[in-house]
Design a protein around this motif. Structure first.
Motif, PDB file in Angstrom:
ATOM      1  N   PHE A  14       0.822  -1.214   0.000  1.00 35.75           N
ATOM      2  CA  PHE A  14       0.000   0.000   0.000  1.00 35.75           C
ATOM      3  C   PHE A  14       0.853   1.260   0.000  1.00 35.75           C
ATOM      4  O   PHE A  14       1.768   1.402   0.811  1.00 35.75           O
ATOM      5  CB  PHE A  14      -0.877   0.059   1.255  1.00 35.75           C
ATOM      6  N   VAL A  15       0.516   2.187  -0.882  1.00 36.21           N
ATOM      7  CA  VAL A  15       0.966   3.578  -0.794  1.00 36.21           C
ATOM      8  C   VAL A  15      -0.310   4.401  -0.633  1.00 36.21           C
ATOM      9  O   VAL A  15      -1.078   4.566  -1.567  1.00 36.21           O
ATOM     10  CB  VAL A  15       1.734   4.030  -2.049  1.00 36.21           C
ATOM     11  N   GLY A  16      -0.546   4.891   0.580  1.00 27.69           N
ATOM     12  CA  GLY A  16      -1.850   5.472   0.887  1.00 27.69           C
ATOM     13  C   GLY A  16      -2.827   4.346   1.118  1.00 27.69           C
ATOM     14  O   GLY A  16      -3.654   4.037   0.261  1.00 27.69           O
ATOM     15  N   SER A  17      -2.727   3.672   2.248  1.00 25.85           N
ATOM     16  CA  SER A  17      -3.521   2.471   2.509  1.00 25.85           C
ATOM     17  C   SER A  17      -5.017   2.776   2.527  1.00 25.85           C
ATOM     18  O   SER A  17      -5.490   3.548   3.363  1.00 25.85           O
ATOM     19  CB  SER A  17      -3.107   1.858   3.848  1.00 25.85           C
ATOM     20  N   VAL A  18      -5.736   2.153   1.606  1.00 23.60           N
ATOM     21  CA  VAL A  18      -7.170   2.448   1.470  1.00 23.60           C
ATOM     22  C   VAL A  18      -7.962   2.004   2.686  1.00 23.60           C
ATOM     23  O   VAL A  18      -9.076   2.481   2.917  1.00 23.60           O
ATOM     24  CB  VAL A  18      -7.746   1.778   0.204  1.00 23.60           C
ATOM     25  N   PHE A  19      -7.415   1.073   3.485  1.00 18.06           N
ATOM     26  CA  PHE A  19      -8.125   0.585   4.666  1.00 18.06           C
ATOM     27  C   PHE A  19      -7.649   1.253   5.951  1.00 18.06           C
ATOM     28  O   PHE A  19      -8.135   0.926   7.030  1.00 18.06           O
ATOM     29  CB  PHE A  19      -7.938  -0.926   4.795  1.00 18.06           C
ATOM     30  N   SER A  20      -6.705   2.170   5.841  1.00 20.02           N
ATOM     31  CA  SER A  20      -6.075   2.747   7.019  1.00 20.02           C
ATOM     32  C   SER A  20      -6.992   3.729   7.748  1.00 20.02           C
ATOM     33  O   SER A  20      -7.402   4.742   7.168  1.00 20.02           O
ATOM     34  CB  SER A  20      -4.789   3.476   6.616  1.00 20.02           C
ATOM     35  N   PRO A  21      -7.275   3.502   9.034  1.00 18.01           N
ATOM     36  CA  PRO A  21      -8.039   4.509   9.784  1.00 18.01           C
ATOM     37  C   PRO A  21      -7.232   5.786   9.997  1.00 18.01           C
ATOM     38  O   PRO A  21      -7.796   6.884  10.055  1.00 18.01           O
ATOM     39  CB  PRO A  21      -8.334   3.801  11.113  1.00 18.01           C
ATOM     40  N   TYR A  22      -5.900   5.646  10.092  1.00 13.99           N
ATOM     41  CA  TYR A  22      -5.040   6.813  10.312  1.00 13.99           C
ATOM     42  C   TYR A  22      -5.061   7.729   9.088  1.00 13.99           C
ATOM     43  O   TYR A  22      -5.068   8.959   9.219  1.00 13.99           O
ATOM     44  CB  TYR A  22      -3.606   6.359  10.600  1.00 13.99           C
ATOM     45  N   TYR A  23      -5.056   7.130   7.901  1.00 11.59           N
ATOM     46  CA  TYR A  23      -5.142   7.893   6.654  1.00 11.59           C
ATOM     47  C   TYR A  23      -6.480   8.622   6.585  1.00 11.59           C
ATOM     48  O   TYR A  23      -6.553   9.807   6.226  1.00 11.59           O
ATOM     49  CB  TYR A  23      -4.957   6.933   5.482  1.00 11.59           C
ATOM     50  N   LYS A  29      -4.797  12.905   3.557  1.00  9.54           N
ATOM     51  CA  LYS A  29      -3.698  13.759   3.122  1.00  9.54           C
ATOM     52  C   LYS A  29      -2.397  12.967   3.065  1.00  9.54           C
ATOM     53  O   LYS A  29      -2.133  12.125   3.911  1.00  9.54           O
ATOM     54  CB  LYS A  29      -3.532  14.942   4.083  1.00  9.54           C
ATOM     55  N   ASN A  30      -1.573  13.261   2.080  1.00  6.56           N
ATOM     56  CA  ASN A  30      -0.226  12.718   1.949  1.00  6.56           C
ATOM     57  C   ASN A  30      -0.214  11.187   1.983  1.00  6.56           C
ATOM     58  O   ASN A  30       0.167  10.580   2.986  1.00  6.56           O
ATOM     59  CB  ASN A  30       0.688  13.268   3.044  1.00  6.56           C
ATOM     60  N   PRO A  31      -0.598  10.523   0.899  1.00  3.63           N
ATOM     61  CA  PRO A  31      -0.627   9.060   0.867  1.00  3.63           C
ATOM     62  C   PRO A  31       0.710   8.408   1.175  1.00  3.63           C
ATOM     63  O   PRO A  31       0.755   7.319   1.757  1.00  3.63           O
ATOM     64  CB  PRO A  31      -1.095   8.742  -0.553  1.00  3.63           C
ATOM     65  N   ALA A  32       1.818   9.062   0.814  1.00  4.60           N
ATOM     66  CA  ALA A  32       3.138   8.485   1.072  1.00  4.60           C
ATOM     67  C   ALA A  32       3.453   8.388   2.558  1.00  4.60           C
ATOM     68  O   ALA A  32       4.412   7.711   2.954  1.00  4.60           O
ATOM     69  CB  ALA A  32       4.212   9.298   0.364  1.00  4.60           C
ATOM     70  N   ASN A  33       2.650   9.047   3.396  1.00  2.00           N
ATOM     71  CA  ASN A  33       2.835   8.984   4.841  1.00  2.00           C
ATOM     72  C   ASN A  33       2.035   7.840   5.466  1.00  2.00           C
ATOM     73  O   ASN A  33       2.022   7.689   6.686  1.00  2.00           O
ATOM     74  CB  ASN A  33       2.430  10.314   5.487  1.00  2.00           C
ATOM     75  N   HIS A  34       1.372   7.041   4.615  1.00  2.00           N
ATOM     76  CA  HIS A  34       0.531   5.943   5.106  1.00  2.00           C
ATOM     77  C   HIS A  34       0.779   4.706   4.233  1.00  2.00           C
ATOM     78  O   HIS A  34      -0.027   4.358   3.371  1.00  2.00           O
ATOM     79  CB  HIS A  34      -0.939   6.346   5.081  1.00  2.00           C
TER      80      HIS A  34
END
Length: 286
Positions: A14-23, A29-34
């Motif tokens: 994942f680059v910008g995890s689609v399932f990430s609650p933090y994202y 914002k900023n997919p590369a940070n997740h």
């Protein structure tokens, strides 16, 4: 899937995890940070790891991508994934290597939504796998599949539901079925048949039939018929509040085990589900 059907592995990068609650909580914002490398092992014992990392713990080049202590890298005719992860919620070390040989590489992407926010590219439906793990200790060879999804908005904004399946046919071809229910738009269905040399033919998608919902979280499941025959559930690999992964079998010996996945975006966007996800998807910023 291993050649004997007893073992399976799924790796999602994942680059910008689609399932990430933090994202999601960041406002997307900023997919590369997740980023994360999700590894799921199935067999005599199951293992799951998906630790999210921030931008400082990733390193991406044109031919490699490192997230934490794990890394995916291209070699001459395929992909190697070096895995060094910690499982959650029960902390167990996952350490091993998966070598994926790609006899061909399809570069065509398909729209999953009329607004062009979501795309899918089935890169190779006839990959060969060599799996070697130190923790837990095992090794096997088998067959697999490589694809890529990319988009410019959250999944739950564009869709209510989707299902995907990969069916290895007895003649050597592989059938990929992708059916989506976009928000406020008609259902879209893609059905692609791949030959072992990578030739791709779009075929008519058969009508869906309902499968039993998952036992614990009651996620609805559906799939298409094959030569007029309905699939039955061989075993359920993942039963989560918004997602299921299942092995299906068609009668008559016309196909091998079908890998089937279901995603309920209505469930995924629930604040309660988002609050539950960190127990399976921790985030490390150190």
């Amino acid at each position: 899937m291993s050649a004997d059907g007893k073992h399976a592995i799924v790796i999602i990068i994942f680059v910008g995890s689609v399932f990430s609650p933090y994202y999601a909580w960041s406002g997307w914002k900023n997919p590369a940070n997740h980023c994360a490398i999700n590894v799921a092992l199935y067999g005599p014992s199951n293992h799951w790891a998906m630790t999210e990392r921030n931008l400082t713990k990733t390193d991406r080049t044109h031919c490699s991508f490192k997230v934490g202590q794990s890394q995916a890298r291209f070699f001459e005719d395929g992909l190697v994934v070096d895995i060094n992860e910690l499982c959650a919620p029960v902390p167990r070390r996952l350490r091993g290597e998966v070598r994926v040989s790609l006899p061909y590489l399809n570069r065509r992407a398909f729209q999953l939504s009329a607004d062009k926010h979501h795309h899918w590219a089935p890169a190779c439906a006839h990959a060969e796998l060599n799996v070697e793990f130190e923790q837990p200790q095992f090794s096997w060879r088998g067959h697999g599949y490589v694809d890529m999804n990319f988009g410019s908005e959250p999944l739950e904004k564009g869709f209510d539901y989707w299902d995907w399946s990969r069916t290895p046919l007895s003649d050597g071809d592989t059938l990929i079925r992708y059916v989506t229910d976009p928000k406020d738009a008609p259902q879209r269905a893609l059905c692609l048949r791949f030959s072992p040399n990578g030739e791709m033919v779009e075929t008519q998608s058969t009508s869906s039939h309902t499968l039993p919902a998952t036992r614990i979280w009651r996620v609805k499941r559906r799939t298409g018929m094959l030569e007029g025959k309905r699939a039955h559930i061989d075993r359920t690999l993942e039963d989560t509040p918004f997602y299921s992964r299942t092995l299906l079998q068609y009668p008559g010996g016309t196909a091998g085990l079908t890998t089937h996945e279901t995603l309920s975006c209505k469930r995924l966007k629930s604040p309660l589900v988002k609050a539950m996800l960190p127990f399976r998807m921790p985030r490390l910023s150190l």
